[in-house]
Write an enzyme that holds these catalytic residues in place. Structure first.
Site, PDB file in Angstrom:
ATOM      1  N   CYS A 160      60.766  -0.386 -35.721  1.00  0.00           N
ATOM      2  CA  CYS A 160      60.679   0.901 -35.018  1.00  0.00           C
ATOM      3  C   CYS A 160      61.572   0.893 -33.777  1.00  0.00           C
ATOM      4  O   CYS A 160      61.517  -0.033 -32.958  1.00  0.00           O
ATOM      5  CB  CYS A 160      59.232   1.171 -34.620  1.00  0.00           C
ATOM      6  SG  CYS A 160      59.000   2.735 -33.741  1.00  0.00           S
ATOM      7  N   PHE A 216      24.331   1.179 -37.569  1.00  0.00           N
ATOM      8  CA  PHE A 216      25.546   1.682 -36.920  1.00  0.00           C
ATOM      9  C   PHE A 216      26.352   2.458 -37.976  1.00  0.00           C
ATOM     10  O   PHE A 216      27.539   2.225 -38.191  1.00  0.00           O
ATOM     11  CB  PHE A 216      26.382   0.552 -36.318  1.00  0.00           C
ATOM     12  CG  PHE A 216      25.634  -0.339 -35.368  1.00  0.00           C
ATOM     13  CD1 PHE A 216      25.502  -0.003 -34.031  1.00  0.00           C
ATOM     14  CD2 PHE A 216      25.049  -1.511 -35.812  1.00  0.00           C
ATOM     15  CE1 PHE A 216      24.812  -0.823 -33.148  1.00  0.00           C
ATOM     16  CE2 PHE A 216      24.351  -2.346 -34.943  1.00  0.00           C
ATOM     17  CZ  PHE A 216      24.230  -1.994 -33.609  1.00  0.00           C
ATOM     18  N   GLU A 226      21.966   5.392 -36.762  1.00  0.00           N
ATOM     19  CA  GLU A 226      23.116   5.571 -35.860  1.00  0.00           C
ATOM     20  C   GLU A 226      22.602   6.113 -34.539  1.00  0.00           C
ATOM     21  O   GLU A 226      21.650   6.897 -34.501  1.00  0.00           O
ATOM     22  CB  GLU A 226      24.126   6.536 -36.495  1.00  0.00           C
ATOM     23  CG  GLU A 226      25.173   7.116 -35.571  1.00  0.00           C
ATOM     24  CD  GLU A 226      26.049   6.056 -34.910  1.00  0.00           C
ATOM     25  OE1 GLU A 226      26.288   6.176 -33.695  1.00  0.00           O
ATOM     26  OE2 GLU A 226      26.489   5.122 -35.608  1.00  0.00           O
ATOM     27  N   CYS A 277      34.958  -5.316 -35.740  1.00  0.00           N
ATOM     28  CA  CYS A 277      36.281  -5.091 -35.161  1.00  0.00           C
ATOM     29  C   CYS A 277      36.558  -6.051 -34.015  1.00  0.00           C
ATOM     30  O   CYS A 277      37.492  -5.862 -33.247  1.00  0.00           O
ATOM     31  CB  CYS A 277      36.418  -3.639 -34.689  1.00  0.00           C
ATOM     32  SG  CYS A 277      35.202  -3.154 -33.444  1.00  0.00           S
TER      33      CYS A 277
END
Length: 409
Positions: A59, A269, A289, A363
């Protein structure tokens, strides 16, 4: 004064680290680099002896843009490094696991991006922030974003003209949906009658599916539908969504493999139903959640869908009020997909609940490894880990893992 260093390894943020420690952005292990040392950061950096893993960034914006950290490294190197980040996090907790081959999302596949927009004397400046900088870099040829998002940047600029301040930066989140472009703006001027009217007119002019302003929906021309399995869901403005459809599918396949055969699943979650609704094709699901708007969206998506088994929803803060062992005993599988902080309180209860199988989506390898240690100490076996790289060229790493109760078979 120019100083010379040899890069030993990459840190979690993708920076090269030399003895000291000295941090050198966008360098690779084995490289000899020079520059001016300010504190622990090497500036005015020059690569004296490049690694054979160094490549030309694909890029043209890479040098100025802060959206990517690792375009200077070969794809195979980045893939191996991300797997090693997870392996190292586990090793720090005294754990190891079978590491499945990494799945990497393709270029130009990001379906969501937050564009920074600043009003200027001549108009606007829109793009991504530079590395550790307030400077905004234009990104017309970005290799991360779906081309439809690039084409939508003028929408963000137009909204900044209407409701941005010369003193601040507007954060405009653009999300692709089946109904069109879903736009959520933060940091704009306070809403009043004239601004609200102008924004509603802009929604029509630009053909937006939905426009929200600091959490308030201004107008919705079409429901900004996201499809989770066979169900269509309209998430609330700014709600969590996996960055790429490709990455979402890779994580879903890993979860399906992890809990294969389960008949009653707790999805904790659960968000707006990323996993709950596809899982409901074969099993009953209880989705929990913290944000009621997400569970409402999930429930409505389930009610509109055809052929799914029963899905129940519960709005509950799992950090403060995790499901207890007696509440978990009716489930033969649990799916966890917590935010970066992990699921420490909930995992402590799962450790006592002794459920047959857990699929953990993370994550953050560090908090995942911490939680994995709790489960393993309680008697679970970590069978395998699947690393998924949907944040291509970044230091961000995601994974899915399978835990089973009892010793490895």
């Amino acid at each position: 004064m120019t100083q010379y260093f040899t890069i030993n390894r990459l840190g979690h943020q993708g920076d090269g680290i030399a003895d000291g420690p000295v941090y050198a952005p966008r360098t690779l292990p084995g490289e000899v680099v020079s520059g001016t040392l300010i504190g622990q950061l090497l500036t005015d950096l020059r690569v004296e002896t490049p690694s054979d893993q160094r490549v030309k960034p694909p890029c043209r914006h890479y040098k100025a843009c802060g959206g990517c950290q690792l375009q200077h490294a070969a794809d195979d190197f980045v893939a191996d490094w991300k797997v090693e980040v997870v392996r190292t996090a586990l090793a720090a907790q005294g754990l190891e696991a079978q590491m499945r081959p990494i799945h990497t999302s393709p270029e130009r596949s990001r379906r969501r991006a937050t564009i920074a927009v600043r009003r200027t004397k001549k108009g606007t400046l829109a793009g991504f922030h530079g590395r550790a900088s307030d400077t905004i870099t234009k990104i017309p040829d970005c290799h991360l974003l779906d081309p439809a998002l690039i084409a939508a940047i003028p929408v963000a600029e137009a909204l900044a003209i209407l409701g941005g301040s010369r003193k601040g930066v507007l954060a405009v989140t653009l999300t692709l949906s089946e109904g069109g472009l879903d736009v959520a703006v933060k940091g704009g001027k306070p809403l009043d009658g004239p601004l609200e009217l102008a924004l509603a007119q802009a929604t029509e002019k630009h053909g937006l599916a939905r426009l929200s302003w600091d959490g308030e929906v201004i107008a919705m021309r079409q429901p900004p539908m996201q499809r989770f399995g066979g169900a269509g869901v309209v998430p609330p403005p700014g709600a969590f969504l996996q960055a790429t459809k490709d990455g979402e599918q890779a994580l879903l396949q890993a979860v399906l493999q992890a809990i294969q055969g389960a008949k009653r699943i707790a999805d904790l979650f659960a968000g707006s139903g990323t996993f709950s609704l596809p899982l409901a094709e074969n099993a009953e699901v209880h989705a929990v959640e913290g944000e009621a708007a997400m569970t409402d969206a999930l429930d409505q998506g389930w009610r509109r869908a055809q052929g799914l088994k029963r899905v129940t929803t519960e709005s509950r803060d799992l950090f403060r009020r995790p499901l207890m062992p007696d509440e978990l005993k009716s489930f033969d599988a649990v799916v966890l997909d917590p935010p970066r902080a992990g699921a420490e309180a909930q995992v402590a209860e799962l450790a006592q609940a002794q459920r047959p199988v857990i699929a953990y989506v993370s994550c953050n390898p560090v908090t995942f490894a911490r939680d994995a240690k709790t489960l393993v100490n309680a008697g679970y076996t970590l069978e395998w880990v699947q690393v998924v790289d949907q944040f291509r060229w970044s230091s961000h790493t995601e994974l899915a893992a399978r835990f089973v109760w009892g010793p490895a078979s």
